[in-house]
Scaffold this motif. Structure first.
Motif, PDB file in Angstrom:
ATOM      1  N   GLY A   9       0.841  -1.199   0.000  1.00  0.00           N
ATOM      2  CA  GLY A   9       0.000   0.000   0.000  1.00  0.00           C
ATOM      3  C   GLY A   9       0.873   1.245   0.000  1.00  0.00           C
ATOM      4  N   GLY A  12       4.113   0.164   3.046  1.00  0.00           N
ATOM      5  CA  GLY A  12       5.149  -0.755   2.554  1.00  0.00           C
ATOM      6  C   GLY A  12       6.221  -0.044   1.740  1.00  0.00           C
ATOM      7  N   VAL A  57      -0.211  -4.516   6.097  1.00  0.00           N
ATOM      8  CA  VAL A  57      -1.402  -4.783   5.280  1.00  0.00           C
ATOM      9  C   VAL A  57      -2.623  -4.152   5.954  1.00  0.00           C
ATOM     10  CG1 VAL A  57      -0.449  -6.949   4.406  1.00  0.00           C
ATOM     11  CG2 VAL A  57      -1.956  -6.989   6.412  1.00  0.00           C
ATOM     12  N   THR A  82      -0.019  -2.357  11.834  1.00  0.00           N
ATOM     13  CA  THR A  82      -1.417  -2.247  11.408  1.00  0.00           C
ATOM     14  C   THR A  82      -2.315  -1.594  12.456  1.00  0.00           C
ATOM     15  OG1 THR A  82      -2.048  -4.431  12.264  1.00  0.00           O
ATOM     16  CG2 THR A  82      -1.171  -4.345  10.015  1.00  0.00           C
ATOM     17  N   TYR A 115       5.256   1.756  14.562  1.00  0.00           N
ATOM     18  CA  TYR A 115       4.939   2.487  13.333  1.00  0.00           C
ATOM     19  C   TYR A 115       3.449   2.810  13.179  1.00  0.00           C
ATOM     20  CZ  TYR A 115       9.612   1.540  11.394  1.00  0.00           C
ATOM     21  OH  TYR A 115      10.964   1.473  11.172  1.00  0.00           O
ATOM     22  N   ASN A 120       2.733   7.560   7.221  1.00  0.00           N
ATOM     23  CA  ASN A 120       3.829   6.916   6.471  1.00  0.00           C
ATOM     24  C   ASN A 120       4.933   7.887   6.054  1.00  0.00           C
ATOM     25  OD1 ASN A 120       3.304   7.607   3.370  1.00  0.00           O
ATOM     26  ND2 ASN A 120       1.346   7.376   4.416  1.00  0.00           N
TER      27      ASN A 120
HETATM   28  N1  LIG Z   1      -1.234   4.936   5.708  1.00  0.00           N
HETATM   29  C1  LIG Z   1      -0.536   5.294   6.785  1.00  0.00           C
HETATM   30  O1  LIG Z   1       0.095   6.372   6.801  1.00  0.00           O
HETATM   31  C2  LIG Z   1      -0.502   4.377   7.984  1.00  0.00           C
HETATM   32  C3  LIG Z   1       0.153   4.813   9.138  1.00  0.00           C
HETATM   33  C4  LIG Z   1       0.266   3.944  10.228  1.00  0.00           C
HETATM   34  C5  LIG Z   1      -0.281   2.676  10.145  1.00  0.00           C
HETATM   35  N2  LIG Z   1      -0.938   2.292   9.004  1.00  0.00           N
HETATM   36  C6  LIG Z   1      -1.476   0.923   8.926  1.00  0.00           C
HETATM   37  O2  LIG Z   1      -0.595   0.211   8.045  1.00  0.00           O
HETATM   38  C7  LIG Z   1      -1.316  -0.782   7.316  1.00  0.00           C
HETATM   39  C8  LIG Z   1      -1.066  -0.543   5.817  1.00  0.00           C
HETATM   40  O3  LIG Z   1      -1.630   0.691   5.480  1.00  0.00           O
HETATM   41  P1  LIG Z   1      -1.559   1.296   3.995  1.00  0.00           P
HETATM   42  O4  LIG Z   1      -2.115   2.672   4.120  1.00  0.00           O
HETATM   43  O5  LIG Z   1      -0.204   1.100   3.436  1.00  0.00           O
HETATM   44  O6  LIG Z   1      -2.495   0.425   3.089  1.00  0.00           O
HETATM   45  P2  LIG Z   1      -3.896  -0.330   3.260  1.00  0.00           P
HETATM   46  O7  LIG Z   1      -4.763   0.158   2.146  1.00  0.00           O
HETATM   47  O8  LIG Z   1      -4.430  -0.245   4.648  1.00  0.00           O
HETATM   48  O9  LIG Z   1      -3.444  -1.823   2.963  1.00  0.00           O
HETATM   49  C9  LIG Z   1      -2.934  -2.145   1.708  1.00  0.00           C
HETATM   50  C10 LIG Z   1      -2.262  -3.468   1.740  1.00  0.00           C
HETATM   51  O10 LIG Z   1      -3.093  -4.453   2.351  1.00  0.00           O
HETATM   52  C11 LIG Z   1      -2.863  -5.678   1.689  1.00  0.00           C
HETATM   53  N3  LIG Z   1      -4.134  -6.419   1.649  1.00  0.00           N
HETATM   54  C12 LIG Z   1      -5.364  -5.920   1.520  1.00  0.00           C
HETATM   55  N4  LIG Z   1      -6.275  -6.924   1.537  1.00  0.00           N
HETATM   56  C13 LIG Z   1      -5.588  -8.059   1.663  1.00  0.00           C
HETATM   57  C14 LIG Z   1      -5.952  -9.409   1.737  1.00  0.00           C
HETATM   58  N5  LIG Z   1      -7.216  -9.803   1.705  1.00  0.00           N
HETATM   59  N6  LIG Z   1      -4.964 -10.318   1.844  1.00  0.00           N
HETATM   60  C15 LIG Z   1      -3.671  -9.916   1.884  1.00  0.00           C
HETATM   61  N7  LIG Z   1      -3.278  -8.636   1.823  1.00  0.00           N
HETATM   62  C16 LIG Z   1      -4.224  -7.723   1.727  1.00  0.00           C
HETATM   63  C17 LIG Z   1      -2.404  -5.364   0.282  1.00  0.00           C
HETATM   64  O11 LIG Z   1      -1.337  -6.255   0.012  1.00  0.00           O
HETATM   65  P3  LIG Z   1      -0.786  -6.560  -1.455  1.00  0.00           P
HETATM   66  O12 LIG Z   1       0.469  -5.792  -1.575  1.00  0.00           O
HETATM   67  O13 LIG Z   1      -0.581  -8.018  -1.462  1.00  0.00           O
HETATM   68  O14 LIG Z   1      -1.854  -6.100  -2.420  1.00  0.00           O
HETATM   69  C18 LIG Z   1      -1.971  -3.925   0.338  1.00  0.00           C
HETATM   70  O15 LIG Z   1      -0.605  -3.790   0.156  1.00  0.00           O
HETATM   71  C19 LIG Z   1      -2.790  -0.621   7.729  1.00  0.00           C
HETATM   72  O16 LIG Z   1      -3.106  -1.581   8.701  1.00  0.00           O
HETATM   73  C20 LIG Z   1      -2.852   0.789   8.311  1.00  0.00           C
HETATM   74  O17 LIG Z   1      -3.869   0.921   9.295  1.00  0.00           O
HETATM   75  C21 LIG Z   1      -1.064   3.116   7.933  1.00  0.00           C
END
Ligand SMILES: NC(=O)c1ccc[n+]([C@@H]2O[C@H](COP(=O)([O-])OP(=O)(O)OC[C@H]3O[C@@H](n4cnc5c(N)ncnc54)[C@H](OP(=O)(O)O)[C@@H]3O)[C@@H](O)[C@H]2O)c1
Length: 198
Positions: A9, A12, A57, A82, A115, A120
């Motif tokens: 996302g 990563g 994820v 997460t 984190y 991010n």
């Molecule tokens: N965005 C931020 O700034 C931030 C800050 C702190 C914490 N977080 C947390 O970090 C995590 C990632 O956040 P994000 O914003 O990068 O993206 P996100 O939209 O919350 O998650 C995207 C990722 O989830 C994976 N995913 C979704 N459905 C899936 C499934 N059914 N099976 C396996 N993988 C699945 C996907 O993996 P693939 O690569 O395989 O498609 C994709 O890379 C979340 O839990 C979020 O709450 C986010």
């Protein structure tokens, strides 16, 4: 360090680029193919070869993803970034947390919550006028927390250890405070800092 990141996302790739700048060998484990500028593999390959794995994820996929990687994650440091964030706020909390659910799903892994209380864009080398912000962490394994603390300090963070993995309950709630301040202030470049008397 050989670091594997699960999820492509925004978290990563942000961590992958930032940690690679510090000389770490980083690969993203993803179901996607053809992600430009990133070294990728299947989640199994990447988790299996990594020394430290970051779970990045969607919250509602976290338990399912790690449950499919029990062999690959056995004995590994698993950094859980997460949040159980739904449209109405947190869907797990107070008496349980996603961090604990992840640890229960992979009892052989050494889970460290980190984190999840910052955006991010600031995860690696946060450069803020008030100096290094604080990354709050939690986990049951002291050696795993020492490894994660080293990685965080090397990449611009002060670290505050809140105790066992059950403290993820409060770390995940802090995510909501971070989001609320962002909504109220209209900006997303903020991070928490803990001030100590000693
Ligand atoms: N965005 C931020 O700034 C931030 C800050 C702190 C914490 N977080 C947390 O970090 C995590 C990632 O956040 P994000 O914003 O990068 O993206 P996100 O939209 O919350 O998650 C995207 C990722 O989830 C994976 N995913 C979704 N459905 C899936 C499934 N059914 N099976 C396996 N993988 C699945 C996907 O993996 P693939 O690569 O395989 O498609 C994709 O890379 C979340 O839990 C979020 O709450 C986010």
């Amino acid at each position: 360090m050989r670091i594997g990141i699960l999820g492509s996302g925004v978290v990563g790739p942000a961590l992958a680029h930032g940690l690679a700048r510090h000389g770490h060998e980083v690969r993203i484990g993803t179901r996607q193919t053809g992600l430009e500028g990133l070294s990728t593999g299947t989640p199994q390959e990447v988790a299996g070869e990594a020394e430290l794995v970051v779970l990045a994820v969607r919250g509602d996929a976290a338990v399912q993803v790690v449950s499919g990687l029990t062999a690959e994650l056995d004995g590994k440091v698993l950094v859980d970034s997460t949040n159980p964030l739904g449209s109405d706020g947190l869907y797990v909390g107070t008496i349980d947390s996603l961090g604990e659910q992840v640890q229960r799903a992979v009892p052989g892994a050494r889970v460290v919550k980190a984190y999840n209380t910052v955006g991010n864009a600031l995860m690696v080398d946060p450069d803020l006028p008030g100096g290094p912000p604080t990354m709050f962490i939690a986990g049951d394994d002291p050696a795993a927390k020492a490894t994660v603390t080293g990685l965080l300090e090397e990449t611009g963070w002060d670290v505050a250890d809140l105790g066992g993995i059950e403290a993820s309950r409060w770390l995940e709630a802090m995510c909501m405070a971070w989001v609320a301040y962002g909504r109220a202030s209209g900006g997303w470049g903020h991070a928490f800092k803990l001030l100590r008397s000693s």
